[in-house]
Design a protein around this motif. Structure first.
Motif, PDB file in Angstrom:
ATOM      1  N   VAL A 195      19.090   2.618  14.192  1.00  0.00           N
ATOM      2  CA  VAL A 195      18.688   3.742  13.340  1.00  0.00           C
ATOM      3  C   VAL A 195      18.115   3.120  12.075  1.00  0.00           C
ATOM      4  N   LYS A 196      16.860   3.491  11.729  1.00  0.00           N
ATOM      5  CA  LYS A 196      16.223   2.742  10.647  1.00  0.00           C
ATOM      6  C   LYS A 196      15.342   3.623   9.780  1.00  0.00           C
ATOM      7  N   ARG A 197      15.050   3.102   8.605  1.00  0.00           N
ATOM      8  CA  ARG A 197      14.092   3.765   7.726  1.00  0.00           C
ATOM      9  C   ARG A 197      12.694   3.550   8.296  1.00  0.00           C
ATOM     10  N   ASP A 198      11.838   4.586   8.167  1.00  0.00           N
ATOM     11  CA  ASP A 198      10.491   4.419   8.728  1.00  0.00           C
ATOM     12  C   ASP A 198       9.524   3.779   7.735  1.00  0.00           C
ATOM     13  N   ASP A 199      10.003   3.541   6.507  1.00  0.00           N
ATOM     14  CA  ASP A 199       9.099   2.984   5.497  1.00  0.00           C
ATOM     15  C   ASP A 199       9.483   1.552   5.112  1.00  0.00           C
ATOM     16  N   VAL A 200      10.272   0.912   5.945  1.00  0.00           N
ATOM     17  CA  VAL A 200      10.704  -0.454   5.638  1.00  0.00           C
ATOM     18  C   VAL A 200      10.269  -1.366   6.776  1.00  0.00           C
ATOM     19  N   GLU A 201       9.736  -2.524   6.388  1.00  0.00           N
ATOM     20  CA  GLU A 201       9.299  -3.510   7.382  1.00  0.00           C
ATOM     21  C   GLU A 201      10.490  -4.038   8.189  1.00  0.00           C
ATOM     22  N   ASP A 202      10.275  -4.335   9.462  1.00  0.00           N
ATOM     23  CA  ASP A 202      11.294  -5.023  10.245  1.00  0.00           C
ATOM     24  C   ASP A 202      11.473  -6.445   9.705  1.00  0.00           C
ATOM     25  N   ASP A 203      12.599  -7.026   9.993  1.00  0.00           N
ATOM     26  CA  ASP A 203      12.867  -8.395   9.538  1.00  0.00           C
ATOM     27  C   ASP A 203      13.429  -9.200  10.703  1.00  0.00           C
ATOM     28  N   PRO A 204      12.530  -9.668  11.600  1.00  0.00           N
ATOM     29  CA  PRO A 204      13.007 -10.369  12.797  1.00  0.00           C
ATOM     30  C   PRO A 204      13.872 -11.577  12.451  1.00  0.00           C
TER      31      PRO A 204
END
Ligand SMILES: O=c1[nH]c(=O)c2[nH]c(=O)[nH]c2[nH]1
Length: 296
Positions: free
Chosen positions: A278-287
């Motif tokens: 579950v994540k924010r849609d305005d934040v970049e992923d951080d692999p």
């Protein structure tokens, strides 16, 4: 065509560390399992057995114990950050360090109504966790918990699913919902009161579990993650792994008894496994924060 060395890391897994704070007669105990992994310029070690950049895993283990003595451990995130920064800052050729910590819980034994000064009982299997990745002067923190076992005795339904010739499951509007929560959440930065944030996220997710009238564990998963994100701007995403601990109604007709959702068989396997992010849609992923961690 050739053969090359791909991604790799090495370190000491599951260093068992128990530290007693004896500053006053009222002791406190930190019980941790610490794993370290180092990454960097390690091709020569793999390709030709050149160990000149291989800080031994034995040294990594010793560093964990020495750090526990040299300064108070504090929150597991701070301890992991100190260790990670030490390895990256001092070990030749090491550019990244991953430190995983599980914290095991001890509670004071109540004696005459108050907790004893130096006697403790293991309170539950639940562990607080962190996974810190230090990369140069950057740090990525994924904290969480695991083995938090919860159960609702009603307020859970499961129906409306597709049926085919293999379906035997009966639809239900009232069942037990039980799971052992593994949750990990990624912080957006390190300027966090780790202990306070942990306690609040845990309480928020538990409240969402309790208060969601559930039509599936999938829906409960989303509500738990959403509640944590709504309350915690310092968190970018929550990953949840929820085994569905099935409770089957026992058929008591053999002795002429009705079973009105009161007597269950708690199966241990197989179990449904419901997982998601579950994540924010305005934040970049951080692999990098998640690299080598389980996907959920
Ligand atoms: O909450 C549930 N989700 C499912 O996907 C599922 N599948 C199943 O058999 N029981 C359940 N329960």
């Amino acid at each position: 065509m050739g053969i090359v060395m791909g991604p790799n890391q090495y370190g000491k897994a599951e260093v068992r560390l128990v530290a007693v704070d004896r500053d006053t007669p009222r002791h406190s105990v930190k019980d941790l399992t610490v794993s370290t992994s180092l990454r960097g310029d390690l091709d020569a070690a793999h390709l030709s057995g050149d160990n000149s950049k291989v800080l031994p895993t034995d040294t990594q283990k010793n560093t964990v114990y020495a750090f526990a003595k040299e300064a108070p451990i504090g929150e597991i995130e701070d301890f992991a950050l100190r260790l990670g920064r030490h390895f990256v800052g001092t070990a030749d050729g090491i550019t990244e360090a991953r430190v995983l910590i599980d914290e095991h819980s001890w509670e004071r034994i109540p004696v005459g109504g108050t907790g004893h000064d130096h006697s403790f009982a293991r309170s539950s299997d639940e562990k607080r966790t962190t996974a810190v990745t230090v990369e140069g002067d950057q740090a990525h923190v994924v904290s969480g918990l695991k083995d938090l076992v919860v159960l609702k005795s009603t307020g859970s339904e499961f129906w409306g699913y597709p049926k085919d010739r293999y379906t035997t499951l009966a639809e239900t509007t009232d069942r037990i919902l039980a799971t052992a929560v593994t949750a990990r959440w990624r912080y957006l930065h390190t300027d966090v009161d780790w202990g306070k944030s942990f306690e609040s996220i845990r309480a928020t997710m538990l409240e969402a579990f309790a208060c969601t009238h559930s039509y599936a564990l999938q829906q409960t998963l989303y509500e738990m993650g959403k509640a944590a994100l709504e309350k915690h701007p310092e968190v970018a995403e929550v990953r949840l792994s929820l085994p569905n601990k099935h409770h089957f109604l026992v058929d008591l007709a053999f002795c002429g008894l009705e079973n009105d959702n009161e007597v269950f068989y708690a199966a241990d396997r197989p179990y449904g496994l419901i997982e998601g992010v579950v994540k924010r849609d305005d934040v970049e992923d951080d692999p990098k924060a998640w690299y080598t961690l389980p996907e959920f």
